[in-house]
Motif scaffolding. Sequence first.
Motif, mmCIF file in Angstrom:
data_model
loop_
_atom_site.group_PDB
_atom_site.id
_atom_site.type_symbol
_atom_site.label_atom_id
_atom_site.label_comp_id
_atom_site.label_asym_id
_atom_site.label_seq_id
_atom_site.Cartn_x
_atom_site.Cartn_y
_atom_site.Cartn_z
ATOM 1 N N GLY A 40 3.440 2.240 -12.598
ATOM 2 C CA GLY A 40 4.253 1.436 -11.704
ATOM 3 C C GLY A 40 5.184 0.492 -12.443
ATOM 4 N N HIS A 80 3.763 4.149 -5.877
ATOM 5 C CA HIS A 80 4.161 3.009 -6.701
ATOM 6 C C HIS A 80 5.628 2.620 -6.565
ATOM 7 C CE1 HIS A 80 0.303 2.884 -8.749
ATOM 8 N NE2 HIS A 80 0.363 4.198 -8.811
ATOM 9 N N TYR A 81 6.419 3.504 -5.966
ATOM 10 C CA TYR A 81 7.863 3.279 -5.853
ATOM 11 C C TYR A 81 8.316 3.692 -4.462
ATOM 12 C CZ TYR A 81 7.317 3.391 -10.909
ATOM 13 O OH TYR A 81 6.889 3.149 -12.191
#
Length: 156
Positions: A40, A80-81
């Motif tokens: 991340g 994570h995005y």
Amino acid sequence: MDGYEGLTASIESAWGKFHSSDGGRQDLCLDEVSDVLETGRLAQCDAVRAVERLVTVALLSKSSQVQESALHAICTASTHYELPYRVVEPLASRADSFEPLLIGYALSVLGCTHDQAALPTLQRFLHHPHSEVRREAADAVAELHGHRASAQDKTA
């Protein structure tokens, strides 16, 4: 080399090994990309660039192991995005071409975009012959609706 340069160097090294591999262990190279995405710690633009490459591999590879590793890495990135729908939209267009296990990965990624443009694809898979695919589609639809409800609550 600082920590960030090390992360981007790791991704580029994995891609280099992927392209120089005889195909036997390309999936392991993609696992390396996934490991970096899992931190991340990449800038959004670098994560998106990696996902674009992974989408291409998932769609073009003839190996189900390589496809699965690519899709798994994309799923990892999606936790994570914030992945723009435009980046993963090719998965929606070609989801029918995947085997059932791989369809589940694609549906999960589409749901994580939180983009309503993914809804027609997800709804189509609610009636798939395989129960796992139907469950993944339902989970992805719930993710889309849950995010929309949460966003509406924040603006109210």
